[in-house]
Design an enzyme around this catalytic site. Structure first.
Site, PDB file in Angstrom:
ATOM      1  N   ASP A  30      23.682 -25.323 -79.821  1.00 60.64           N
ATOM      2  CA  ASP A  30      23.510 -26.625 -80.456  1.00 60.64           C
ATOM      3  C   ASP A  30      23.200 -26.404 -81.938  1.00 60.64           C
ATOM      4  O   ASP A  30      22.409 -25.519 -82.289  1.00 60.64           O
ATOM      5  CB  ASP A  30      22.359 -27.372 -79.769  1.00 60.64           C
ATOM      6  CG  ASP A  30      22.365 -28.856 -80.082  1.00 60.64           C
ATOM      7  OD1 ASP A  30      22.551 -29.658 -79.165  1.00 60.64           O
ATOM      8  OD2 ASP A  30      22.164 -29.210 -81.274  1.00 60.64           O
ATOM      9  N   SER A  95      24.608 -39.004 -77.289  1.00 60.51           N
ATOM     10  CA  SER A  95      25.137 -39.338 -78.617  1.00 60.51           C
ATOM     11  C   SER A  95      26.562 -38.832 -78.807  1.00 60.51           C
ATOM     12  O   SER A  95      27.262 -39.321 -79.691  1.00 60.51           O
ATOM     13  CB  SER A  95      24.223 -38.770 -79.712  1.00 60.51           C
ATOM     14  OG  SER A  95      24.203 -37.365 -79.659  1.00 60.51           O
ATOM     15  N   HIS A 100      28.339 -33.168 -71.430  1.00 59.72           N
ATOM     16  CA  HIS A 100      27.757 -31.871 -71.763  1.00 59.72           C
ATOM     17  C   HIS A 100      26.399 -31.724 -71.113  1.00 59.72           C
ATOM     18  O   HIS A 100      25.723 -32.709 -70.816  1.00 59.72           O
ATOM     19  CB  HIS A 100      27.625 -31.709 -73.282  1.00 59.72           C
ATOM     20  CG  HIS A 100      26.899 -32.839 -73.964  1.00 59.72           C
ATOM     21  ND1 HIS A 100      27.517 -34.039 -74.267  1.00 59.72           N
ATOM     22  CD2 HIS A 100      25.617 -32.955 -74.367  1.00 59.72           C
ATOM     23  CE1 HIS A 100      26.641 -34.851 -74.848  1.00 59.72           C
ATOM     24  NE2 HIS A 100      25.473 -34.221 -74.910  1.00 59.72           N
ATOM     25  N   HIS A 102      22.729 -29.704 -71.639  1.00 56.14           N
ATOM     26  CA  HIS A 102      21.863 -28.940 -72.538  1.00 56.14           C
ATOM     27  C   HIS A 102      21.114 -27.890 -71.706  1.00 56.14           C
ATOM     28  O   HIS A 102      20.445 -28.253 -70.726  1.00 56.14           O
ATOM     29  CB  HIS A 102      20.800 -29.841 -73.178  1.00 56.14           C
ATOM     30  CG  HIS A 102      21.332 -30.959 -74.025  1.00 56.14           C
ATOM     31  ND1 HIS A 102      21.262 -30.948 -75.409  1.00 56.14           N
ATOM     32  CD2 HIS A 102      21.898 -32.140 -73.697  1.00 56.14           C
ATOM     33  CE1 HIS A 102      21.769 -32.083 -75.883  1.00 56.14           C
ATOM     34  NE2 HIS A 102      22.163 -32.828 -74.860  1.00 56.14           N
TER      35      HIS A 102
END
Ligand code: 5GP
Ligand code: ZN
Length: 114
Positions: A30, A95, A100, A102
Site C-alpha cells: 500500500d 475507496s 482488495h 488489506h
C-alpha cells in the site's frame, strides 16, 4: 477498466512494489501504509467489490486467503498476528472500486475499528 488504479497496477501501467504475483492475483505494498506491513492482495480481474464477486470467481477467495497466509509468513507477522481486511462499499470505507484485501501487521490493532 481503463481508469481503475488497481487495474493499472496489475497491468504494470503504473508502478507499485509487487510482493506476489500469479496468473490471477497480484499483491503489492500500500502506498499509504497504516502499519509496518501493509499489503494489498487483489484479483487481476476487475471485480468492483466483494458483493460483485460471482460464482465463477469464487475460487479466488481461497487463493486470496492462502496468499495472505504465505505473505504473513514471508513478512514475519504470522506469529505476532495480523489483520486481513476487506472494506466493502460506502459504510465499509472502500475507496478503490476494485476488490482488495488489506494484509496489515507489525503492530497491535484496536477493536472495535473506528
Ligand atoms: P480501501 O479504502 O478502498 O479499502 O483501500 C484502498 C487502499 O489503496 C488504501 O489503503 C490506499 O492507500 C491504497 N492505494 C490507493 N491508490 C494506490 C496506489 O496508486 N498505489 C498503491 N500502492 N496503493 C494505493
Ligand atoms: Zn480494476
Amino acid at each position: 477498466m481503463q481508469d481503475c488504479v488497481f487495474c493499472l497496477i496489475s497491468n504494470k501501467k503504473i508502478p507499485s512494489e509487487i510482493v506476489y504475483e500469479d496468473d490471477e492475483l497480484i499483491a503489492f505494498k500500500d502506498n499509504n501504509p497504516e502499519a509496518p506491513v501493509h499489503i494489498l492482495i487483489i484479483p487481476k480481474k476487475h471485480i468492483p467489490s466483494l458483493m460483485e464477486l460471482n460464482d465463477c470467481d469464487m475460487h479466488l477467495m481461497p487463493k486470496i486467503f492462502d496468499t495472505a497466509r504465505k505473505l504473513a509468513r514471508e513478512f514475519k507477522i504470522d506469529k505476532s498476528g495480523f489483520r486481513l481486511v476487506c472494506n466493502c462499499g460506502k459504510d465499509g470505507g472502500q475507496s478503490v472500486g476494485h476488490m482488495h484485501f488489506h494484509l496489515l501487521g507489525g503492530r497491535a490493532f484496536k477493536w472495535p475499528p473506528g
